[in-house]
Design a protein around this motif. Structure first.
Motif, PDB file in Angstrom:
ATOM      1  N   ILE A   1       0.988  -1.350  -0.209  1.00  0.00           N
ATOM      2  CA  ILE A   1      -0.005   0.030  -0.074  1.00  0.00           C
ATOM      3  C   ILE A   1       0.974   1.244  -0.156  1.00  0.00           C
ATOM      4  N   THR A   2       1.953   1.008   0.650  1.00  0.00           N
ATOM      5  CA  THR A   2       2.810   2.359   0.691  1.00  0.00           C
ATOM      6  C   THR A   2       3.252   2.852  -0.593  1.00  0.00           C
ATOM      7  N   ARG A   3       3.666   1.687  -1.524  1.00  0.00           N
ATOM      8  CA  ARG A   3       3.769   2.041  -2.992  1.00  0.00           C
ATOM      9  C   ARG A   3       2.847   2.384  -3.808  1.00  0.00           C
ATOM     10  N   ASP A   4       1.422   1.924  -3.314  1.00  0.00           N
ATOM     11  CA  ASP A   4       0.527   2.437  -4.167  1.00  0.00           C
ATOM     12  C   ASP A   4       0.161   3.886  -3.974  1.00  0.00           C
ATOM     13  N   ILE A   5       0.477   4.379  -2.718  1.00  0.00           N
ATOM     14  CA  ILE A   5       0.287   5.875  -2.439  1.00  0.00           C
ATOM     15  C   ILE A   5       1.118   6.647  -3.316  1.00  0.00           C
ATOM     16  N   ALA A   6       2.449   6.156  -3.374  1.00  0.00           N
ATOM     17  CA  ALA A   6       3.354   7.029  -4.126  1.00  0.00           C
ATOM     18  C   ALA A   6       3.121   6.765  -5.716  1.00  0.00           C
ATOM     19  N   ALA A   7       2.756   5.706  -5.950  1.00  0.00           N
ATOM     20  CA  ALA A   7       2.478   5.541  -7.374  1.00  0.00           C
ATOM     21  C   ALA A   7       1.543   6.308  -7.912  1.00  0.00           C
ATOM     22  N   ALA A   8       0.287   6.469  -7.117  1.00  0.00           N
ATOM     23  CA  ALA A   8      -0.945   7.404  -7.600  1.00  0.00           C
ATOM     24  C   ALA A   8      -0.392   8.587  -7.706  1.00  0.00           C
ATOM     25  N   PHE A   9       0.489   9.191  -6.850  1.00  0.00           N
ATOM     26  CA  PHE A   9       0.755  10.554  -6.909  1.00  0.00           C
ATOM     27  C   PHE A   9       1.627  10.855  -8.179  1.00  0.00           C
ATOM     28  N   GLU A  10       2.901  10.003  -8.161  1.00  0.00           N
ATOM     29  CA  GLU A  10       3.550  10.138  -9.308  1.00  0.00           C
ATOM     30  C   GLU A  10       2.841   9.847 -10.853  1.00  0.00           C
ATOM     31  N   ARG A  11       1.955   9.331 -10.798  1.00  0.00           N
ATOM     32  CA  ARG A  11       1.149   9.206 -11.938  1.00  0.00           C
ATOM     33  C   ARG A  11       0.308  10.572 -12.195  1.00  0.00           C
ATOM     34  N   LYS A  12      -0.046  11.032 -11.177  1.00  0.00           N
ATOM     35  CA  LYS A  12      -0.995  12.540 -11.263  1.00  0.00           C
ATOM     36  C   LYS A  12      -0.029  13.297 -11.939  1.00  0.00           C
ATOM     37  N   VAL A  13       1.321  13.516 -11.316  1.00  0.00           N
ATOM     38  CA  VAL A  13       2.236  14.327 -11.541  1.00  0.00           C
ATOM     39  C   VAL A  13       2.893  14.399 -12.946  1.00  0.00           C
ATOM     40  N   ASN A  14       3.403  13.151 -12.845  1.00  0.00           N
ATOM     41  CA  ASN A  14       4.241  12.759 -14.118  1.00  0.00           C
ATOM     42  C   ASN A  14       3.849  12.476 -15.537  1.00  0.00           C
ATOM     43  N   ILE A  15       2.301  11.723 -15.617  1.00  0.00           N
ATOM     44  CA  ILE A  15       1.803  11.507 -16.683  1.00  0.00           C
ATOM     45  C   ILE A  15       0.477  12.631 -16.620  1.00  0.00           C
ATOM     46  N   GLY A  16      -0.132  12.563 -15.714  1.00  0.00           N
ATOM     47  CA  GLY A  16      -1.645  13.164 -15.492  1.00  0.00           C
ATOM     48  C   GLY A  16      -2.525  12.499 -16.018  1.00  0.00           C
ATOM     49  N   PHE A  17      -3.755  12.668 -15.583  1.00  0.00           N
ATOM     50  CA  PHE A  17      -5.170  12.201 -16.089  1.00  0.00           C
ATOM     51  C   PHE A  17      -6.036  13.040 -15.551  1.00  0.00           C
ATOM     52  N   ASP A  18      -7.270  12.673 -16.367  1.00  0.00           N
ATOM     53  CA  ASP A  18      -8.673  13.178 -15.948  1.00  0.00           C
ATOM     54  C   ASP A  18      -9.386  12.031 -15.039  1.00  0.00           C
ATOM     55  N   HIS A  19      -8.929  10.720 -15.396  1.00  0.00           N
ATOM     56  CA  HIS A  19      -9.500   9.528 -14.625  1.00  0.00           C
ATOM     57  C   HIS A  19      -8.437   8.547 -14.786  1.00  0.00           C
ATOM     58  N   MET A  20      -8.360   8.012 -13.462  1.00  0.00           N
ATOM     59  CA  MET A  20      -7.498   6.732 -13.507  1.00  0.00           C
ATOM     60  C   MET A  20      -8.158   5.346 -13.132  1.00  0.00           C
ATOM     61  N   TYR A  21      -8.210   4.435 -13.888  1.00  0.00           N
ATOM     62  CA  TYR A  21      -9.002   3.090 -13.537  1.00  0.00           C
ATOM     63  C   TYR A  21      -7.797   1.954 -12.926  1.00  0.00           C
ATOM     64  N   TYR A  22      -8.400   1.336 -11.921  1.00  0.00           N
ATOM     65  CA  TYR A  22      -7.305   0.327 -11.582  1.00  0.00           C
ATOM     66  C   TYR A  22      -7.938  -0.849 -11.850  1.00  0.00           C
ATOM     67  N   VAL A  23      -7.989  -1.817 -12.776  1.00  0.00           N
ATOM     68  CA  VAL A  23      -8.577  -2.894 -13.134  1.00  0.00           C
ATOM     69  C   VAL A  23      -7.824  -4.206 -12.053  1.00  0.00           C
ATOM     70  N   VAL A  24      -8.676  -4.342 -10.876  1.00  0.00           N
ATOM     71  CA  VAL A  24      -7.967  -5.357  -9.928  1.00  0.00           C
ATOM     72  C   VAL A  24      -9.219  -6.208  -9.409  1.00  0.00           C
ATOM     73  N   ALA A  25      -9.007  -7.541  -9.139  1.00  0.00           N
ATOM     74  CA  ALA A  25      -9.804  -8.121  -8.540  1.00  0.00           C
ATOM     75  C   ALA A  25     -10.650  -7.866  -7.119  1.00  0.00           C
ATOM     76  N   SER A  26     -11.887  -8.198  -7.020  1.00  0.00           N
ATOM     77  CA  SER A  26     -12.589  -7.853  -5.868  1.00  0.00           C
ATOM     78  C   SER A  26     -11.879  -8.178  -4.440  1.00  0.00           C
ATOM     79  N   GLN A  27     -10.999  -9.122  -4.546  1.00  0.00           N
ATOM     80  CA  GLN A  27     -10.377  -9.360  -3.373  1.00  0.00           C
ATOM     81  C   GLN A  27      -9.433  -8.289  -2.833  1.00  0.00           C
ATOM     82  N   GLN A  28      -9.385  -7.296  -3.717  1.00  0.00           N
ATOM     83  CA  GLN A  28      -8.533  -6.336  -3.321  1.00  0.00           C
ATOM     84  C   GLN A  28      -9.654  -4.873  -2.874  1.00  0.00           C
ATOM     85  N   ASP A  29     -10.555  -5.056  -2.920  1.00  0.00           N
ATOM     86  CA  ASP A  29     -11.733  -4.088  -2.436  1.00  0.00           C
ATOM     87  C   ASP A  29     -11.250  -3.231  -1.551  1.00  0.00           C
TER      88      ASP A  29
END
Ligand SMILES: NC(=[NH2+])NCCC[C@H](N)C(=O)O
Length: 564
Positions: free
Chosen positions: A308-336
């Motif tokens: 989860i620590t890595r996911d926090i950082a990854a989300a921020f990096e994507r917002k800053v370095n790539i930019g998005f109006d929307h981001m989707y994570y396609v991941v199994a319900s086990q990770q709800d």
């Protein structure tokens, strides 16, 4: 167009806004009685109507003007029933498809908007299992759908390539690794090594300590440790690329948990400065108990980080370095739960773009196993499907002989079977992997859709006339022609619904309807040998149907077959 005309006239009669009435114009099931109907009581929602609904219905009906579009109006109970000019409708639909071709059904609503779809994301050294397969095909479907509607889409694979298990793997490789096997099939070999060392670690817990120490070295940037790991990663990616190619999938970016290490320090500092970090026996946690999400461990007592620590950082990096109006994570319900925690943390950090992040989840696949045993690699599934499909195709030796590239066709039909079985129900449903059912060409299967496409292609090839975009469509008078054209005409609305719910099953359900309408039309409306004008009109109808099926199969991630 017909709905609009009905609404416009009713607006004049009732003084309700036409756009509101439009919501109440229903497409009917029984086209013998009416094509469209309006339940008068529903209009009360917008304006209090004075009078009994059935009387009002009769009164409204008497004021409707019949014209080019509306051919007949009648009343049953409180319903207003409309019959439309089918000829005009059929012609309009087909003209639109013929004109727009592969663009038919789509809008430019995504113009200027950027979307990141993160999907597939397997873990190096662990099998690419059914869950990753689902993520891969659902994610790819979303990429195709968004792209066709004008969005700029970034497809991203976020590899599970970091964590203590890589320490374990490295230690395992020192003991059991074999260079040649690694080069031959890195994914399989690393998995074998991983399984072995895990077994050994059960008997000898010091192995786990060594693995932790090794991973710590990796996090501290030790070059030798990182070198080994990087090699595993690179070799695995090469192998994955081959598998993705077979699945007709590609990625703009291969990212991974390993690539966020610097960003993690920055984000962790922010969390600390914001006072969100608490100490828990040397480990660091974020308290989300107010959100009923418990305490989230973000740093272990030895200082190493977590998923989860890595996911926090990854989300921020994507917002800053790539930019998005929307981001989707396609991941199994086990990770709800994981994603709820992640989004709650992003919210606590006051990242307002958290509202633009969505977890697209899906259920489990059950009963997926091959002859070889219980651990199932995607490649085995694909090979097994192909093998079974080839066998089925060989049952018709004459047809089989006509196919130039049977291996390739079997592979494509096999993949279609796997994908359509997956797309048959809503994403969050679990389903049973059923070899037998998914491979038949009858019923709601991939082979059935491919078969319909191949049949449409063969009509084109054998029609004896050239496709004429100006064919006289008024010659399409049979009810089967009407039904097929209407099915074709529903495509744009199906695409809109699919964009809203991101359910591949919305599109597949529609395709089965379309193909059933095609089957009836096919039985009734021969093209070959007809008088030229009639042949041209019918061919235009089938070309339009093929266009819709063709675009749809591509959106679903499949290669439409001309012959099978
Ligand atoms: N951003 C994410 N956490 N994406 C999902 C990653 C999935 C993970 N590698 C797994 O296989 O379970």
């Amino acid at each position: 167009m017909f709905q609009e005309e009905i609404s416009k006239q009713l607006a004049g009669i009732t003084e309700i806004d036409a756009s509101k009435i439009l919501e109440c114009v229903e497409s009917t099931k029984n086209k013998e009685i009416a094509d469209f109907a309006v339940p008068v009581p529903k209009l009360n929602k917008f304006k209090k109507l004075v009078g009994k609904p059935d009387e009002l219905a009769a009164q409204f009906a008497s004021k409707i003007q019949l014209n080019d579009l509306i051919k007949d109006v009648s009343v049953s109970g409180t319903y207003l029933n409309f019959k439309i000019n089918r000829m005009v409708q059929v012609q309009n639909i087909l003209k639109e498809v013929i004109e727009k071709k592969e663009k038919y059904g789509f809008t430019n609503q995504g113009q200027g908007k950027k979307i990141i779809v993160e999907f597939s994301s397997p873990n190096i050294a662990k099998p690419f299992h059914a869950g990753h397969l689902r993520s891969t095909i659902i994610g790819n479907f979303m990429v195709q759908l968004f792209t066709n509607n004008g969005y700029q889409v970034v497809s991203m694979n976020y590899l599970g390539d970091w964590g203590k298990q890589y320490g374990l793997l490295a230690i395992g490789f020192e003991k059991h690794g074999n260079e040649q096997s690694l080069l031959e099939d890195p994914i399989k070999h690393l998995f074998e090594v991983y399984v072995k060392i895990n077994e050994e670690a059960e008997a000898d817990p010091t192995i786990h300590d060594k693995a932790r120490a090794y991973f710590k070295k990796m996090e501290d940037g030790d070059e030798e440790a990182l070198g080994v790991w990087k090699r595993f990663r690179d070799l695995s990616i090469e192998k994955y690329k081959g598998i993705y190619k077979r699945l007709n999938v590609s990625f703009d970016i291969y990212s991974g948990e390993s690539l966020v290490s610097d960003g993690m320090i920055v984000e962790y500092d922010k969390l600390e400065k914001m006072g969100l970090i608490e100490d828990s026996e040397g480990a660091k946690v974020i308290d989300l108990s107010k959100q009923k999400l418990g305490k989230v461990l973000v740093k272990k007592s030895d200082g190493s980080t977590l998923y989860i620590t890595r996911d926090i950082a990854a989300a921020f990096e994507r917002k800053v370095n790539i930019g998005f109006d929307h981001m989707y994570y396609v991941v199994a319900s086990q990770q709800d739960h994981h994603f709820r925690q992640l989004f709650a943390i992003l919210e606590k950090m006051n990242y307002d773009w958290k509202k633009d992040c969505t977890h697209i989840n899906y259920g489990l696949v059950k009963g997926m196993s091959t002859r070889k045993g219980t651990v199932v690699f995607l490649e085995d599934i694909l090979n097994e499907t192909k093998r079974k499909m080839l066998k089925t195709m060989q049952k018709n030796p004459e047809k089989f002989a006509e196919i130039e590239n049977p291996e390739e066709v079997a592979d494509i039909v096999g993949l279609s079977a796997v994908v359509i079985q997956d797309f048959n129900a809503k994403r969050n449903k679990d389903y049973d992997f059923n070899w037998k059912r998914m491979l038949t060409s009858e019923g709601d299967t991939g082979p059935y859709l491919q078969y319909a496409h191949a049949r449409l292609s063969s009509i084109e090839r054998k029609s004896g006339v050239e496709f004429n975009p100006n064919a006289d469509l008024s010659l399409l008078v049979e009810p089967q022609a009407f039904d097929l054209a209407i099915a074709v005409g529903r495509f744009p609305e199906v695409i809109q619904t699919t964009l809203n719910n991101l359910e591949p099953s919305t599109l597949t359900t529609y395709l089965f309807e379309l193909c059933r309408a095609f089957s009836s039309a096919y039985a009734e409306l021969t093209v070959k040998g007809q008088e030229k004008n009639v042949a041209e009109a019918r061919l235009a109808l089938f070309v339009a149907a093929k266009q819709v099926l063709n675009t749809s199969l591509k959106i679903l991630g499949l290669v439409p077959l001309e012959r099978m």
